[in-house]
Design a protein around this motif. Structure first.
Motif, PDB file in Angstrom:
ATOM      1  N   GLY A 180      42.867  79.220  29.625  1.00 45.67           N
ATOM      2  CA  GLY A 180      41.604  78.758  27.932  1.00 45.67           C
ATOM      3  C   GLY A 180      42.548  77.621  27.449  1.00 45.67           C
ATOM      4  N   GLN A 181      42.991  76.942  27.497  1.00 47.98           N
ATOM      5  CA  GLN A 181      43.700  75.840  27.025  1.00 47.98           C
ATOM      6  C   GLN A 181      43.375  74.848  27.236  1.00 47.98           C
ATOM      7  OE1 GLN A 181      45.359  76.713  24.007  1.00 47.98           O
ATOM      8  NE2 GLN A 181      44.994  78.786  24.875  1.00 47.98           N
ATOM      9  N   SER A 182      43.642  73.642  27.118  1.00 53.27           N
ATOM     10  CA  SER A 182      42.339  72.430  27.338  1.00 53.27           C
ATOM     11  C   SER A 182      44.311  71.245  28.220  1.00 53.27           C
ATOM     12  CB  SER A 182      42.191  70.884  26.881  1.00 53.27           C
ATOM     13  OG  SER A 182      41.472  71.263  25.783  1.00 53.27           O
ATOM     14  N   GLY A 183      43.666  71.180  28.857  1.00 51.91           N
ATOM     15  CA  GLY A 183      45.163  70.602  30.146  1.00 51.91           C
ATOM     16  C   GLY A 183      44.726  69.304  30.238  1.00 51.91           C
ATOM     17  N   LEU A 184      45.893  68.416  30.143  1.00 48.85           N
ATOM     18  CA  LEU A 184      45.707  66.837  30.402  1.00 48.85           C
ATOM     19  C   LEU A 184      46.970  66.918  31.160  1.00 48.85           C
ATOM     20  CD1 LEU A 184      44.950  65.360  27.098  1.00 48.85           C
ATOM     21  CD2 LEU A 184      43.392  65.760  29.055  1.00 48.85           C
ATOM     22  N   THR A 185      47.255  65.900  32.376  1.00 52.85           N
ATOM     23  CA  THR A 185      48.395  64.774  32.865  1.00 52.85           C
ATOM     24  C   THR A 185      48.633  63.673  32.300  1.00 52.85           C
ATOM     25  OG1 THR A 185      46.763  64.520  35.224  1.00 52.85           O
ATOM     26  CG2 THR A 185      47.828  66.467  34.881  1.00 52.85           C
ATOM     27  N   ASP A 186      49.316  63.081  33.070  1.00 58.29           N
ATOM     28  CA  ASP A 186      49.903  61.727  33.208  1.00 58.29           C
ATOM     29  C   ASP A 186      48.431  61.050  33.812  1.00 58.29           C
ATOM     30  OD1 ASP A 186      51.885  61.875  31.711  1.00 58.29           O
ATOM     31  OD2 ASP A 186      53.645  62.104  32.835  1.00 58.29           O
ATOM     32  N   GLU A 227      48.920  80.756  38.891  1.00 58.04           N
ATOM     33  CA  GLU A 227      48.689  81.702  37.548  1.00 58.04           C
ATOM     34  C   GLU A 227      48.173  82.779  36.645  1.00 58.04           C
ATOM     35  OE1 GLU A 227      52.495  80.533  36.241  1.00 58.04           O
ATOM     36  OE2 GLU A 227      54.034  80.506  38.467  1.00 58.04           O
ATOM     37  N   ALA A 228      47.297  82.040  35.841  1.00 54.00           N
ATOM     38  CA  ALA A 228      46.008  81.935  34.858  1.00 54.00           C
ATOM     39  C   ALA A 228      45.361  82.753  35.108  1.00 54.00           C
ATOM     40  CB  ALA A 228      45.800  80.718  34.415  1.00 54.00           C
ATOM     41  N   ALA A 229      44.517  82.355  36.870  1.00 60.85           N
ATOM     42  CA  ALA A 229      43.417  83.003  37.363  1.00 60.85           C
ATOM     43  C   ALA A 229      43.644  84.512  37.531  1.00 60.85           C
ATOM     44  CB  ALA A 229      43.204  82.367  38.940  1.00 60.85           C
ATOM     45  N   GLN A 230      45.188  85.080  38.696  1.00 55.53           N
ATOM     46  CA  GLN A 230      46.020  85.748  38.392  1.00 55.53           C
ATOM     47  C   GLN A 230      45.815  86.526  37.625  1.00 55.53           C
ATOM     48  OE1 GLN A 230      50.481  86.232  40.081  1.00 55.53           O
ATOM     49  NE2 GLN A 230      49.848  87.293  42.277  1.00 55.53           N
ATOM     50  N   GLN A 231      46.532  86.474  35.771  1.00 53.61           N
ATOM     51  CA  GLN A 231      46.432  87.213  34.972  1.00 53.61           C
ATOM     52  C   GLN A 231      45.075  87.689  35.022  1.00 53.61           C
ATOM     53  OE1 GLN A 231      48.860  88.913  34.531  1.00 53.61           O
ATOM     54  NE2 GLN A 231      46.786  89.683  32.136  1.00 53.61           N
ATOM     55  N   GLY A 232      43.696  86.531  34.835  1.00 48.74           N
ATOM     56  CA  GLY A 232      42.882  86.938  34.460  1.00 48.74           C
ATOM     57  C   GLY A 232      42.148  87.655  35.270  1.00 48.74           C
ATOM     58  N   PHE A 233      41.957  87.939  36.712  1.00 48.40           N
ATOM     59  CA  PHE A 233      42.085  88.667  37.335  1.00 48.40           C
ATOM     60  C   PHE A 233      42.305  90.209  36.862  1.00 48.40           C
ATOM     61  CE2 PHE A 233      42.070  91.523  40.688  1.00 48.40           C
ATOM     62  CZ  PHE A 233      40.375  91.338  41.171  1.00 48.40           C
ATOM     63  N   ARG A 234      43.390  90.135  36.574  1.00 51.81           N
ATOM     64  CA  ARG A 234      43.820  91.232  36.382  1.00 51.81           C
ATOM     65  C   ARG A 234      42.789  92.127  34.836  1.00 51.81           C
ATOM     66  NH1 ARG A 234      49.401  89.015  36.837  1.00 51.81           N
ATOM     67  NH2 ARG A 234      49.935  89.537  38.742  1.00 51.81           N
ATOM     68  N   PRO A 258      37.903  86.110  28.759  1.00 53.36           N
ATOM     69  CA  PRO A 258      39.310  86.535  28.329  1.00 53.36           C
ATOM     70  C   PRO A 258      40.080  84.502  29.498  1.00 53.36           C
ATOM     71  CG  PRO A 258      38.470  88.562  28.884  1.00 53.36           C
ATOM     72  CD  PRO A 258      37.515  87.127  28.829  1.00 53.36           C
ATOM     73  N   ASP A 259      40.873  84.365  28.448  1.00 54.75           N
ATOM     74  CA  ASP A 259      41.767  83.601  29.207  1.00 54.75           C
ATOM     75  C   ASP A 259      42.069  83.691  30.531  1.00 54.75           C
ATOM     76  OD1 ASP A 259      41.831  82.435  26.656  1.00 54.75           O
ATOM     77  OD2 ASP A 259      43.306  82.456  26.402  1.00 54.75           O
ATOM     78  N   GLY A 260      41.770  82.852  31.268  1.00 56.17           N
ATOM     79  CA  GLY A 260      42.549  82.769  32.492  1.00 56.17           C
ATOM     80  C   GLY A 260      41.243  82.510  33.711  1.00 56.17           C
ATOM     81  N   VAL A 261      40.355  84.381  32.932  1.00 55.65           N
ATOM     82  CA  VAL A 261      38.709  83.681  34.232  1.00 55.65           C
ATOM     83  C   VAL A 261      38.001  82.895  34.292  1.00 55.65           C
ATOM     84  CG1 VAL A 261      36.854  85.085  34.293  1.00 55.65           C
ATOM     85  CG2 VAL A 261      39.238  86.068  32.291  1.00 55.65           C
ATOM     86  N   ILE A 262      37.937  82.375  33.765  1.00 54.50           N
ATOM     87  CA  ILE A 262      37.359  80.850  34.368  1.00 54.50           C
ATOM     88  C   ILE A 262      38.432  79.583  34.043  1.00 54.50           C
ATOM     89  CG2 ILE A 262      35.574  79.048  34.047  1.00 54.50           C
ATOM     90  CD1 ILE A 262      33.932  80.823  32.890  1.00 54.50           C
ATOM     91  N   ASN A 263      38.661  79.088  35.478  1.00 54.70           N
ATOM     92  CA  ASN A 263      39.520  77.449  35.346  1.00 54.70           C
ATOM     93  C   ASN A 263      39.185  76.759  36.022  1.00 54.70           C
ATOM     94  OD1 ASN A 263      42.892  79.633  34.606  1.00 54.70           O
ATOM     95  ND2 ASN A 263      41.354  79.996  36.111  1.00 54.70           N
TER      96      ASN A 263
END
Length: 466
Positions: free
Chosen positions: A12-18, A48-55, A195-200
């Motif tokens: 559910g959060q925006s993600g950036l990398t270097d 980890e997010a998808a695992q929690q999202g599935f629950r 919910p967060d983690g359902v779609i990543n």
């Protein structure tokens, strides 16, 4: 369009990398934005997010899941103009093609959430009358989707539609060539209340990094749309634990035109499908077998139809050079150019719609997937077995037959080795199963058969008579 960085979506959060990956407009060759280059840390976070999202999602009552999914579809449509602009920029698609691509995403979301309610959970016969046996359909788990660039949003819809309806969470990796519209669509899920983690959704051009997604024991399903070579690599990397697979891979679709067909109609329909999306369609006609008695007539009609075709660009210059190389090789071996065959001058990766006649089955253009705007037309005679010619390929995704004889059409449909056979008109729709035989993949997209792949089938037996 100004250069921007489009973030990934993880939990559910925006993600950036270097590091970032450039996204190029194939109609101009210019950069239109960047996406993050995923690293090992973001891969682990998404798992980890998808695992929690599935629950969370699998425990959400279906009626609530339906409400959120339909809200998501509505929200996507409210933002369709912005998303389609991005889609056109990253793919070069004409407006009507881009609108179809986008429309399939919302169509899939709505179809599968309704189809979920129509699934049966059968009561099974007990020969002694001592037990009540019944089946339960339950969400499978986390699904990882590795997607192709040719129809970015349609491909997303093919995967998240059944997954969300079934109660699964997903990690989607769109192609690094066309990730922008997909990312914009994914970020709207949070606003819709998913919910967060359902779609990543992660982005990467490095297969070594994304391999960790496949090797993890968290995913229960690995699904893909892409080449056969890519599918083999994905499946091989995934076999660190037992996983389900649904992969739609390469195609080499035959067309068989019988002498009793409506030749003008057949030529028009074959040309229209061949040059749709600049030939970059997995079910695109790749080998067109036409009976010698109507061969010249078919070629002439096809040439006339092709003159009115409007196409976007190929996805990259490498793709264009590959297709031009197939044409050059075929001509060197004796094929004749009916029309096209050259790149279009100017910016972008455009190419003329190309028709080849006097093509032989041994030519590379007739046995390799073209994935570009080239129609090879092959003559067959009464001495040939046209079905054997159609089946002479390692692929088996789609096939097309044109005839006015019902028995001829039904025999061809029975005997051609392909996941779908269309008689007298190409036709695809969300309620119809789509998938391949042989080296064209396993599993299905679209239809209830796709939805079933995201659900377990559990048998329950209850003793009722001691």
């Amino acid at each position: 369009m100004p250069s921007n960085i489009y973030p990934m979506l993880i939990n559910g959060q925006s993600g950036l990398t270097d590091a970032t990956v450039d996204v190029v407009d194939p109609s101009t060759g210019w950069s239109i934005g960047q996406v993050p280059e995923a690293n090992s840390e973001t891969i682990e976070q998404s798992l980890e997010a998808a695992q929690q999202g599935f629950r969370v999602w699998s425990a959400t009552p279906p009626v609530q899941r339906k409400e959120l999914i339909l809200r998501y579809a509505d929200l996507l449509e409210e933002n369709s103009e912005r998303i389609v602009v991005l889609l056109r920029a990253e793919t070069g698609k004409p407006q009507d093609n881009a609108e179809y691509d986008f429309g399939m995403l919302t169509t899939c979301l709505r179809f599968f959430v309704e189809e979920f309610e129509r699934l049966d959970q059968a009561v099974l016969h007990d020969p002694d009358g001592r037990f009540l046996h019944y089946t339960l359909r339950q969400p499978l788990g986390v699904a990882v989707g590795m997607l192709a660039w040719n129809f970015p949003l349609l491909n997303v819809g093919y995967k998240i539609g059944p997954a969300l309806a079934a109660g699964c969470s997903v990690i989607i990796k769109p192609s690094s060539l066309t990730p922008l519209a997909s990312l914009e669509a994914a970020h709207l899920a949070k606003e819709a209340g998913i919910p967060d983690g359902v779609i990543n959704m992660i982005t990467s051009s490095d297969h070594k990094v994304t391999k960790a997604l496949l090797q993890s024991d968290i995913p229960a399903m690995v699904t893909m749309i892409g080449s056969t070579r890519g599918g083999l690599e994905v499946m091989n990397a995934s076999c660190t634990s037992v996983k389900h697979f649904s992969v739609e891979l390469g195609g080499n679709a035959p067309v068989v035109v019988y002498p009793d067909a409506d030749i003008r109609d057949a030529a028009n329909k074959v040309v229209d499908l061949k040059f749709a999306n600049c030939g970059q369609v997995c079910v695109s006609p790749n080998r067109c077998f036409v009976h010698e008695s109507v061969y010249d007539e078919f070629v002439e009609y096809a040439k006339t139809r092709a003159e009115s075709v409007e196409m976007g660009p190929l996805i990259s210059d490498d793709a264009r050079q590959y297709v031009l190389g197939l044409v050059e090789s075929a001509v060197a071996e004796g094929a004749e150019l009916v029309s096209g065959g050259k790149p279009v001058e100017g910016d972008g990766y455009f190419m003329e719609p190309t028709i080849l006649k006097n093509v032989a089955t041994g030519m590379k253009v007739a046995h390799d997937e073209i994935f570009g705007p080239v129609l090879p037309i092959i003559k067959y005679t009464d001495a040939d077995n046209e079905i054997a010619l159609a089946n002479d390929t390692e692929y088996g995704l789609a096939a097309y037959v044109f005839t006015s004889n019902l028995a001829t059409g039904l025999r061809a449909a029975r005997d051609i080795e392909a996941g779908s056979v269309c008689i007298n008109e190409p036709h695809y729709s969300v309620q119809l199963p789509h998938g391949g035989l042989k080296q064209s993949g396993v599993g299905k997209d679209c239809s209830r058969y796709s939805l079933e792949e995201y659900l377990t089938l559990k048998r329950v037996s209850v003793l009722i008579d001691h």
